[in-house]
Design a protein around this motif. Structure first.
Motif, PDB file in Angstrom:
ATOM      1  N   LEU A 150       0.820  -1.225  -0.027  1.00  0.00           N
ATOM      2  CA  LEU A 150      -0.136   0.235   0.030  1.00  0.00           C
ATOM      3  C   LEU A 150       0.880   1.222   0.142  1.00  0.00           C
ATOM      4  O   LEU A 150       2.030   1.114  -0.026  1.00  0.00           O
ATOM      5  CB  LEU A 150      -0.717  -0.108   1.250  1.00  0.00           C
ATOM      6  N   GLU A 165       3.311  -0.914 -13.275  1.00  0.00           N
ATOM      7  CA  GLU A 165       1.856  -1.130 -13.416  1.00  0.00           C
ATOM      8  C   GLU A 165       1.010  -0.184 -12.572  1.00  0.00           C
ATOM      9  O   GLU A 165       1.390  -0.049 -11.346  1.00  0.00           O
ATOM     10  CB  GLU A 165       1.507  -2.463 -13.374  1.00  0.00           C
ATOM     11  N   ARG A 201      -2.108  -3.966 -18.280  1.00  0.00           N
ATOM     12  CA  ARG A 201      -1.502  -5.097 -17.912  1.00  0.00           C
ATOM     13  C   ARG A 201      -1.169  -5.985 -19.113  1.00  0.00           C
ATOM     14  O   ARG A 201      -0.252  -6.585 -19.395  1.00  0.00           O
ATOM     15  CB  ARG A 201      -2.301  -6.017 -16.774  1.00  0.00           C
ATOM     16  N   SER A 254      -4.539  -5.701  -8.373  1.00  0.00           N
ATOM     17  CA  SER A 254      -5.976  -5.538  -8.726  1.00  0.00           C
ATOM     18  C   SER A 254      -6.638  -6.510  -7.998  1.00  0.00           C
ATOM     19  O   SER A 254      -7.856  -6.015  -7.658  1.00  0.00           O
ATOM     20  CB  SER A 254      -6.048  -6.345 -10.245  1.00  0.00           C
ATOM     21  N   SER A 311       3.967  12.876   2.983  1.00  0.00           N
ATOM     22  CA  SER A 311       5.104  13.897   2.820  1.00  0.00           C
ATOM     23  C   SER A 311       5.421  14.254   1.244  1.00  0.00           C
ATOM     24  O   SER A 311       6.105  15.015   1.047  1.00  0.00           O
ATOM     25  CB  SER A 311       6.370  13.310   3.468  1.00  0.00           C
ATOM     26  N   THR A 369      13.311  -0.305  10.192  1.00  0.00           N
ATOM     27  CA  THR A 369      14.114   0.758   9.738  1.00  0.00           C
ATOM     28  C   THR A 369      14.626   0.330   8.321  1.00  0.00           C
ATOM     29  O   THR A 369      14.218  -0.925   7.908  1.00  0.00           O
ATOM     30  CB  THR A 369      15.563   0.771  10.417  1.00  0.00           C
TER      31      THR A 369
HETATM   32  N1  Z5A Z   1      -3.267   0.264  -8.658  1.00  0.00           N
HETATM   33  C1  Z5A Z   1      -4.659  -0.540  -8.811  1.00  0.00           C
HETATM   34  O1  Z5A Z   1      -5.461  -0.067  -8.222  1.00  0.00           O
HETATM   35  N2  Z5A Z   1      -4.763  -1.969  -9.304  1.00  0.00           N
HETATM   36  C2  Z5A Z   1      -3.731  -2.340 -10.080  1.00  0.00           C
HETATM   37  O2  Z5A Z   1      -3.851  -3.302 -10.429  1.00  0.00           O
HETATM   38  C3  Z5A Z   1      -2.450  -1.793  -9.935  1.00  0.00           C
HETATM   39  C4  Z5A Z   1      -2.457  -0.553  -9.431  1.00  0.00           C
HETATM   40  C5  Z5A Z   1      -1.334  -2.143 -10.900  1.00  0.00           C
HETATM   41  C6  Z5A Z   1      -0.130   3.193  -8.245  1.00  0.00           C
HETATM   42  O3  Z5A Z   1       0.665   3.886  -7.747  1.00  0.00           O
HETATM   43  C7  Z5A Z   1      -1.795   3.176  -8.018  1.00  0.00           C
HETATM   44  O4  Z5A Z   1      -2.351   2.310  -8.828  1.00  0.00           O
HETATM   45  C8  Z5A Z   1      -1.546   2.426  -6.379  1.00  0.00           C
HETATM   46  C9  Z5A Z   1      -2.263   1.437  -6.547  1.00  0.00           C
HETATM   47  C10 Z5A Z   1      -3.035   1.152  -8.110  1.00  0.00           C
HETATM   48  N3  Z5A Z   1      -2.568   3.560  -5.817  1.00  0.00           N
HETATM   49  N4  Z5A Z   1      -2.730   3.970  -4.807  1.00  0.00           N
HETATM   50  N5  Z5A Z   1      -3.232   4.527  -3.997  1.00  0.00           N
HETATM   51  P1  Z5A Z   1       2.072   3.582  -7.343  1.00  0.00           P
HETATM   52  O5  Z5A Z   1       2.573   2.175  -7.210  1.00  0.00           O
HETATM   53  O6  Z5A Z   1       2.891   4.278  -8.541  1.00  0.00           O
HETATM   54  O7  Z5A Z   1       2.284   4.612  -6.189  1.00  0.00           O
HETATM   55  P2  Z5A Z   1       2.703   4.179  -4.666  1.00  0.00           P
HETATM   56  O8  Z5A Z   1       1.626   3.067  -4.101  1.00  0.00           O
HETATM   57  O9  Z5A Z   1       2.453   5.676  -4.136  1.00  0.00           O
HETATM   58  O10 Z5A Z   1       3.814   3.835  -4.725  1.00  0.00           O
HETATM   59  P3  Z5A Z   1       5.417   4.440  -4.438  1.00  0.00           P
HETATM   60  O11 Z5A Z   1       5.532   5.665  -5.354  1.00  0.00           O
HETATM   61  O12 Z5A Z   1       6.312   3.504  -4.940  1.00  0.00           O
HETATM   62  O13 Z5A Z   1       5.432   5.102  -2.963  1.00  0.00           O
HETATM   63  P4  Z5A Z   1       6.087   4.198  -1.737  1.00  0.00           P
HETATM   64  O14 Z5A Z   1       5.668   2.858  -1.643  1.00  0.00           O
HETATM   65  O15 Z5A Z   1       5.269   5.003  -0.628  1.00  0.00           O
HETATM   66  O16 Z5A Z   1       7.450   4.380  -1.762  1.00  0.00           O
HETATM   67  P5  Z5A Z   1       8.774   5.527  -1.394  1.00  0.00           P
HETATM   68  O17 Z5A Z   1       8.357   6.836  -2.158  1.00  0.00           O
HETATM   69  O18 Z5A Z   1       9.772   4.655  -1.726  1.00  0.00           O
HETATM   70  O19 Z5A Z   1       8.340   5.571   0.234  1.00  0.00           O
HETATM   71  C11 Z5A Z   1       7.633   6.631   0.713  1.00  0.00           C
HETATM   72  C12 Z5A Z   1       8.657   7.510   1.730  1.00  0.00           C
HETATM   73  O20 Z5A Z   1       8.844   6.681   2.740  1.00  0.00           O
HETATM   74  C13 Z5A Z   1       9.754   8.137   1.159  1.00  0.00           C
HETATM   75  O21 Z5A Z   1       9.810   9.290   1.670  1.00  0.00           O
HETATM   76  C14 Z5A Z   1      10.670   6.959   1.714  1.00  0.00           C
HETATM   77  O22 Z5A Z   1      12.133   7.780   2.107  1.00  0.00           O
HETATM   78  C15 Z5A Z   1      10.154   6.732   3.270  1.00  0.00           C
HETATM   79  N6  Z5A Z   1      10.644   5.372   3.499  1.00  0.00           N
HETATM   80  C16 Z5A Z   1      10.776   4.250   2.530  1.00  0.00           C
HETATM   81  N7  Z5A Z   1      11.121   3.033   3.468  1.00  0.00           N
HETATM   82  C17 Z5A Z   1      11.336   3.554   4.648  1.00  0.00           C
HETATM   83  C18 Z5A Z   1      11.587   3.015   5.848  1.00  0.00           C
HETATM   84  N8  Z5A Z   1      12.032   1.738   6.195  1.00  0.00           N
HETATM   85  N9  Z5A Z   1      11.768   3.600   7.308  1.00  0.00           N
HETATM   86  C19 Z5A Z   1      11.445   5.114   7.047  1.00  0.00           C
HETATM   87  N10 Z5A Z   1      10.886   5.744   5.710  1.00  0.00           N
HETATM   88  C20 Z5A Z   1      11.136   4.913   4.636  1.00  0.00           C
END
Ligand code: Z5A
Length: 208
Positions: A12, A40, A74, A101, A148, A189
């Motif tokens: 999520l 995706e 997909r 999905s 953030s 962490t």
């Molecule tokens: N979707 C759907 O509904 N059905 C489907 O079949 C498919 C997708 C394929 C795609 O968004 C959207 O489409 C998603 C599901 C839907 N919708 N929602 N809601 P996405 O996958 O592109 O976007 P996202 O879910 O926001 O993923 P992301 O961009 O990879 O974000 P994230 O998982 O949050 O990752 P991050 O940016 O690496 O981390 C967030 C922050 O936390 C960042 O500041 C990091 O430095 C920090 N972080 C990461 N790890 C840690 C730890 N361990 N400690 C502390 N801080 C951390």
């Protein structure tokens, strides 16, 4: 040429998929593995246009329309990116795949797992990753991390109950297929998460 390995990353909002995608990519490059990194919805020109519509289109999209557009993206992705790469011996790392999905449309939108499975069989999306890493943590904590980043997209703006249903559906997928889906506690962490990710990858790396 041996077929490449297929890895998907799931979870999520705010669980750290992007952060860990980059980490996995660096581990594979260090191991001299040629990897195609994709996502995706998206991964092809048409898929990226569908992504724009799905994440930033107008509110009010029907749940079944959302599922069909995810499936359309997909289908293009499998046919034009994933299968060609795997058959040429390259590895594929996809930021989300079919489990999303089941989680978001099957669980979150309450369409149910059967409808999602039926649609996947119709579009021949029965391809399964060799390994799925499900980054999991309590929803509010993940949302606080995601917040953030600023403005929320169409799906990120959903209510808490939607994400609770999606999380339950994700964990059900893992319980149904523990050999493929490895659940990683994303609330640890970053060093601990990366250690767990690295351990989960070892069986695949040993085959490379
Ligand atoms: N979707 C759907 O509904 N059905 C489907 O079949 C498919 C997708 C394929 C795609 O968004 C959207 O489409 C998603 C599901 C839907 N919708 N929602 N809601 P996405 O996958 O592109 O976007 P996202 O879910 O926001 O993923 P992301 O961009 O990879 O974000 P994230 O998982 O949050 O990752 P991050 O940016 O690496 O981390 C967030 C922050 O936390 C960042 O500041 C990091 O430095 C920090 N972080 C990461 N790890 C840690 C730890 N361990 N400690 C502390 N801080 C951390």
């Amino acid at each position: 040429m041996p077929r490449g390995q297929f890895i998907s990353l799931e979870g999520l909002e705010g669980v750290g998929k992007t952060t860990n995608r980059l980490y996995i990519e660096s581990l594979l490059v260090q191991a001299s593995i040629e990897v195609v990194v994709s996502r995706e919805p998206g991964g092809t020109d048409l898929g990226e246009s569908l992504r724009e519509l799905l994440l930033h289109g107008r509110a009010g999209m029907l749940a079944q329309t959302e599922l069909l557009l995810m499936a359309a993206s997909r289908s293009e992705h499998i046919d034009k990116v994933i299968e060609p790469a795997l058959s040429q011996g390259r590895w594929v790392l996809s930021d989300r795949f079919t489990d999303a999905s089941f989680a978001y449309q099957g669980g979150g939108r309450e369409l149910g797992a059967n409808v999602v499975a039926q649609l996947h069989s119709l579009i021949k999306a029965d391809l399964q990753p060799d390994l799925t890493l499900l980054l999991d943590m309590p929803i509010e904590a993940g949302m606080a991390r995601a917040a953030s980043r600023g403005k929320l997209d169409r799906i990120e703006s959903e209510e808490l109950a939607f994400f609770e249903r999606a999380r339950t559906a994700y964990l059900q997928r893992a319980a149904d297929d523990p050999r493929r889906v490895k659940v990683i506690d994303a609330g640890q962490t970053l060093e601990q998460v990366q250690q767990a990710v690295s351990e989960a990858l070892q069986p695949l790396l040993a085959k490379a």
